[in-house]
Write a protein that holds these residues in place. Structure first.
Motif, PDB file in Angstrom:
ATOM      1  N   MET A 129       0.849  -1.178   0.000  1.00 36.94           N
ATOM      2  CA  MET A 129       0.000   0.000   0.000  1.00 36.94           C
ATOM      3  C   MET A 129       0.893   1.240   0.000  1.00 36.94           C
ATOM      4  O   MET A 129       1.870   1.302   0.715  1.00 36.94           O
ATOM      5  N   LYS A 130       0.561   2.208  -0.802  1.00 34.26           N
ATOM      6  CA  LYS A 130       1.378   3.413  -0.941  1.00 34.26           C
ATOM      7  C   LYS A 130       1.356   4.297   0.292  1.00 34.26           C
ATOM      8  O   LYS A 130       2.209   5.132   0.459  1.00 34.26           O
ATOM      9  N   LEU A 178       2.665   8.617  -0.011  1.00 33.53           N
ATOM     10  CA  LEU A 178       1.986   9.133  -1.190  1.00 33.53           C
ATOM     11  C   LEU A 178       0.517   9.442  -0.927  1.00 33.53           C
ATOM     12  O   LEU A 178      -0.103  10.174  -1.683  1.00 33.53           O
ATOM     13  N   TYR A 179      -0.015   8.876   0.127  1.00 36.34           N
ATOM     14  CA  TYR A 179      -1.407   9.118   0.504  1.00 36.34           C
ATOM     15  C   TYR A 179      -1.451   9.603   1.940  1.00 36.34           C
ATOM     16  O   TYR A 179      -0.665   9.177   2.778  1.00 36.34           O
ATOM     17  N   ASN A 180      -2.385  10.493   2.206  1.00 38.67           N
ATOM     18  CA  ASN A 180      -2.529  11.007   3.565  1.00 38.67           C
ATOM     19  C   ASN A 180      -3.392  10.115   4.443  1.00 38.67           C
ATOM     20  O   ASN A 180      -3.213  10.081   5.657  1.00 38.67           O
ATOM     21  N   ASP A 181      -4.347   9.420   3.806  1.00 33.70           N
ATOM     22  CA  ASP A 181      -5.216   8.542   4.578  1.00 33.70           C
ATOM     23  C   ASP A 181      -5.791   7.458   3.675  1.00 33.70           C
ATOM     24  O   ASP A 181      -5.587   7.453   2.462  1.00 33.70           O
ATOM     25  N   ALA A 182      -6.520   6.540   4.288  1.00 39.19           N
ATOM     26  CA  ALA A 182      -7.056   5.392   3.564  1.00 39.19           C
ATOM     27  C   ALA A 182      -8.065   5.804   2.491  1.00 39.19           C
ATOM     28  O   ALA A 182      -8.149   5.171   1.438  1.00 39.19           O
ATOM     29  N   VAL A 228      -9.963   6.131  -3.247  1.00 43.18           N
ATOM     30  CA  VAL A 228     -10.293   6.985  -4.387  1.00 43.18           C
ATOM     31  C   VAL A 228      -9.358   6.679  -5.556  1.00 43.18           C
ATOM     32  O   VAL A 228      -9.785   6.533  -6.701  1.00 43.18           O
ATOM     33  N   ASP A 229      -8.074   6.554  -5.275  1.00 42.59           N
ATOM     34  CA  ASP A 229      -7.087   6.259  -6.312  1.00 42.59           C
ATOM     35  C   ASP A 229      -7.371   4.912  -6.973  1.00 42.59           C
ATOM     36  O   ASP A 229      -7.358   4.786  -8.193  1.00 42.59           O
ATOM     37  N   ARG A 230      -7.652   3.911  -6.177  1.00 48.28           N
ATOM     38  CA  ARG A 230      -7.925   2.565  -6.712  1.00 48.28           C
ATOM     39  C   ARG A 230      -9.219   2.558  -7.529  1.00 48.28           C
ATOM     40  O   ARG A 230      -9.302   1.898  -8.562  1.00 48.28           O
ATOM     41  N   LEU A 231     -10.218   3.301  -7.091  1.00 52.07           N
ATOM     42  CA  LEU A 231     -11.470   3.383  -7.838  1.00 52.07           C
ATOM     43  C   LEU A 231     -11.258   4.055  -9.191  1.00 52.07           C
ATOM     44  O   LEU A 231     -11.832   3.643 -10.202  1.00 52.07           O
ATOM     45  N   GLN A 232     -10.419   5.079  -9.226  1.00 50.44           N
ATOM     46  CA  GLN A 232     -10.110   5.742 -10.493  1.00 50.44           C
ATOM     47  C   GLN A 232      -9.401   4.784 -11.439  1.00 50.44           C
ATOM     48  O   GLN A 232      -9.709   4.734 -12.635  1.00 50.44           O
ATOM     49  N   LEU A 233      -8.462   4.011 -10.914  1.00 54.02           N
ATOM     50  CA  LEU A 233      -7.772   3.028 -11.747  1.00 54.02           C
ATOM     51  C   LEU A 233      -8.737   1.969 -12.268  1.00 54.02           C
ATOM     52  O   LEU A 233      -8.645   1.545 -13.421  1.00 54.02           O
ATOM     53  N   LEU A 234      -9.657   1.554 -11.430  1.00 52.80           N
ATOM     54  CA  LEU A 234     -10.657   0.573 -11.834  1.00 52.80           C
ATOM     55  C   LEU A 234     -11.540   1.120 -12.947  1.00 52.80           C
ATOM     56  O   LEU A 234     -11.811   0.439 -13.943  1.00 52.80           O
ATOM     57  N   GLU A 235     -11.961   2.367 -12.819  1.00 51.97           N
ATOM     58  CA  GLU A 235     -12.790   2.998 -13.847  1.00 51.97           C
ATOM     59  C   GLU A 235     -12.032   3.103 -15.167  1.00 51.97           C
ATOM     60  O   GLU A 235     -12.586   2.836 -16.236  1.00 51.97           O
ATOM     61  N   GLU A 236     -10.748   3.465 -15.104  1.00 47.73           N
ATOM     62  CA  GLU A 236      -9.933   3.555 -16.318  1.00 47.73           C
ATOM     63  C   GLU A 236      -9.800   2.187 -16.973  1.00 47.73           C
ATOM     64  O   GLU A 236      -9.894   2.061 -18.198  1.00 47.73           O
TER      65      GLU A 236
END
Length: 64
Positions: A1-2, A7-11, A16-24
Motif C-alpha cells: 500500500m502506498k 503518497l497518501y494522507n489517509d485510507a 479513491v485512487d484505486r477506484l479511479q484506476l478501476l474505472e480507467e
C-alpha cells in the motif's frame, strides 16, 4: 500500500485512487470489446495476403 510511502494522507485517498484506476481499466476494456465487435462485424477481408502483410510489417520494423 502506498500509504506507508507517504503518497497518501489517509485510507480514503487510497480508495479513491484505486477506484479511479478501476474505472480507467473498465473504460479500456469497453473500448477493446467495441473494437472486437467492430472487427467481427466487418466480415472476412478479401484480397488480403497475410504472409505478404507480415513480411511488410517485419521489414518496416527492421528499418525503424
Amino acid at each position: 500500500m502506498k500509504k506507508g510511502c507517504g503518497l497518501y494522507n489517509d485510507a480514503s485517498e487510497v480508495v479513491v485512487d484505486r477506484l479511479q484506476l478501476l474505472e480507467e481499466s473498465e473504460a479500456c476494456q469497453q473500448l477493446l470489446k467495441e473494437a472486437i465487435i467492430e472487427g467481427i462485424e466487418s466480415g472476412i477481408a478479401t484480397g488480403f495476403n497475410a504472409e505478404e502483410h507480415f513480411k511488410a510489417l517485419k521489414a518496416k520494423r527492421a528499418n525503424g
